[in-house]
Design a protein around this motif. Sequence first.
Motif, PDB file in Angstrom:
ATOM      1  N   CYS A 620      63.627  36.398  29.944  1.00 19.82           N
ATOM      2  CA  CYS A 620      64.586  36.628  28.766  1.00 19.82           C
ATOM      3  C   CYS A 620      65.953  37.167  29.248  1.00 19.82           C
ATOM      4  N   HIS A 622      65.987  40.518  30.716  1.00 16.80           N
ATOM      5  CA  HIS A 622      66.025  42.070  30.726  1.00 16.80           C
ATOM      6  C   HIS A 622      65.196  42.551  31.892  1.00 16.80           C
ATOM      7  N   CYS A 646      58.907  41.282  24.862  1.00 11.33           N
ATOM      8  CA  CYS A 646      60.126  42.363  25.507  1.00 11.33           C
ATOM      9  C   CYS A 646      60.424  43.084  24.449  1.00 11.33           C
ATOM     10  N   GLU A 648      63.220  44.792  24.238  1.00 12.17           N
ATOM     11  CA  GLU A 648      64.589  44.767  23.772  1.00 12.17           C
ATOM     12  C   GLU A 648      64.845  43.582  22.689  1.00 12.17           C
ATOM     13  N   CYS A 649      64.324  42.239  23.094  1.00  9.72           N
ATOM     14  CA  CYS A 649      64.538  41.019  22.189  1.00  9.72           C
ATOM     15  C   CYS A 649      63.281  40.513  21.529  1.00  9.72           C
ATOM     16  N   THR A 651      60.827  38.924  22.550  1.00  8.80           N
ATOM     17  CA  THR A 651      60.469  37.386  23.150  1.00  8.80           C
ATOM     18  C   THR A 651      58.999  37.561  24.005  1.00  8.80           C
TER      19      THR A 651
END
Length: 812
Positions: A620, A622, A646, A648-649, A651
């Motif tokens: 992704c 990161h 993830c 952060e996102c 995913t």
Amino acid sequence: MFARRRRRMNRQAQEQDDFEFCTCDVCMRELRRAAEKEALEAAAKQRLMPGAFPSDGQDAGKWIKDLTDGSTNFPSRFFPSNELHTDRVHKILQSHGLYEEQLDVIRYRVSTGNVVKFGPGATIEGVYFPPTGSIEVTGIPLDRPHSAILEALKETLEEGKRVGEDISISDVRRAPNSPHKTATIHIGNRDPKQIMSKLDGVELFGRNISSRLFTAAYPNQMEDVSPTERNVVYIHWRAPEMAVTATFKTSASAIAWCEEHDYSVIDGRTIRAKAHRSLMSHFRKVVEIRNLPLNVNQQKVQELLPDATSVSFRPRNAYNVDRAFKRLRKDVGTIAGRELRDYREDKSKVPSGWLGIRVQCYTWHPAQNIRDSLSQRRRWYIGGHQLFVALEEPYRYSISIEHRQYRAQRKLLHSIWDARRGSPLADIRIITGGPVQDVRIEVYGSNELAVGVLKAHVEGVLKGQLISGCHSFFESNQKLESIRDISVETGCFVRLNTTTQTITTFGDDDTLRAFSERLRLHIDNAISFEIKLTNSAVSAFYLRRGIPLLGSVVGKENVRVTMEHPHSILTVRGGGDEVAHMLSWLCDESIEDVESTSTPLDTMCPVCLDYPEASIRLQCGHLYCYPCLKHFLTTGITDRNSALTCMECLTPIQVNTLRKILPRSELEDLFELAFHTHVRTNPEKFKFCGTPHCTRLYQLAPKDSEDPPAFHCPSCLRSVCSACQGVPHEGVTCFEWGINQNAEVQKADALLEKWAGRKGRDVHRCPKCNAMIEKNKGCNHIRCHCGAHICWACVQSFPDADSVYNHIRLAH
């Protein structure tokens, strides 16, 4: 003789165009090896894990039948290797649910024996349940064609109304070293004991057939050696006989006659001839002949003694045989009563000169009473001799292990034996031979559930302990020798599997702990890895990316570069499997010449919120610190979070990334954790077998099922209903069975409900898993161990905590 004849027939068959080969165990074993090797190679090309699909037992048998177009009489030594194509193996694996075109999916066999399909984020997309077993029917005549055998077996099953969609008959073949044919009945989820009880003794084509249960193959599983005919008592005693005393002229002629005629057969009996061994010369000339029938032809006996000066006959153990049989029949009938099923004369298991009967009862306890009442008892109607009674245990399982493994696990096995000694329900027997012979361990008893509990306990001990993180040892024989040296020093037995690159240890707790500590110390101090930096591009890659990553694992002081001619050497000390795994994918990246862009200074690792020095970039985009990402992957799956995403996102992290970051041992631990978490948070779908030391898993049926299937555990022999987890009740719904269940169970449930009623609103049942929950403090948001979020005020289940709090604010 038979081996030479089979080889000659095979040589003759090779010269013809149409021929068939033998179905002996050796040929089938060779074919199984060839098929599994080709399947492993095909799986490796598609990046499936070694051991990610079943390679033993019935599954391997299905592959073999597919690879040979359904013909099981085609041994691998006559099967050219170039005819086993990889594309065909792919189709076979896909037909058995073991291979898919989807790349970000992996299948792995977990500790319970199930094959689990893992998707992105280590999420579980499917669970495969192997069949519980099959029944092998033996005693079928050879002259009957396959179609007639299949039709006769189907008619037999249909008469008892036991045939269904999950029952199939296949694999009719000649049994090895037997004048009969065998057929395999796949029973699905049906009760094998019920089908076997109806098949045993059934006459098929003029012969009585017998059945034997074959459970799904698991490592270290004990073999079922229970008798085909249960509750059968064999009673035998000495028959009346005629004794002959002959006197010879010299002791030499008497001894010579005994040596010639001892163990010879006269009128259907094996005689015993013995010369007197006395210090007086007169008695050394006397020969005594025993075990002759009472009605022996005396003239024929005298003709065999031409050198004897005198021959005398005298009966021994004389009694009326017919009256003895009638009297014994009366005694047996008095003990067994209406439980007596069969009584007949049987000399198949008695020595020459003995009489015997075979008694069969409907259940075990009457047969046990017959044994206890008649064993070692003298009866006047058989001349005052003893009755010898034999009764085989109805349930018996055995396994053979190496003598070295027995020495290492002797303390554990004997502790089980001491605890079970003299148990009337289940017991264990350890049969030892010489110092190099295998040791046989048997579990037997009269109660099936007690035998199953003890069997599961013994299998758990014999399974040993799998040592993880040692795959790097299989790269060189020197490292494997160091493992053997450590095992000798600690007294631990070690089994090395070079195919799966696993180490299994056997011993007591202290021995295993000492071996693990010594092995870890050896890994940290003695193992080192060397990489040749062949050119400047590779050197720059390792200086920029490899050395920081390796230093984060073993420390910067254990990573060094030696400048030598013509190539520099990168040396890493310690680390074991993690360093070996990291070096493998670093080597791939260096060959692919992956250029790493510079990391901006304001980039932060989502885990430690610091600048990522030894960084790993997810797909992704990161960045994570390698130690932080590895720690997150190994601890990120919990009851509240069933997928690795993830931070952060959100995913899902792909399977290929998991395989890249985690060594094989840690990846297997991750899959085990994900699977057990999935089972624990889905109590309405899966349930573990309730027997101690048993790790089998079964799938639950809806509680409102009309006819829920039963689960028959192949390990502990326990049978439960897959809907209500009670005793199997075929043809009856769970509600109807619950009304008529055991009064003690109803009493216990009533006491529990009475206690919950006294607690009032402090006790409720979980609406998802029906577990009893007691609340003694806290707010109205309760989280059950199954993962359900419950509002305590109205006892409703919600998917997450936010939904519960929103409901509480609006409704309460």
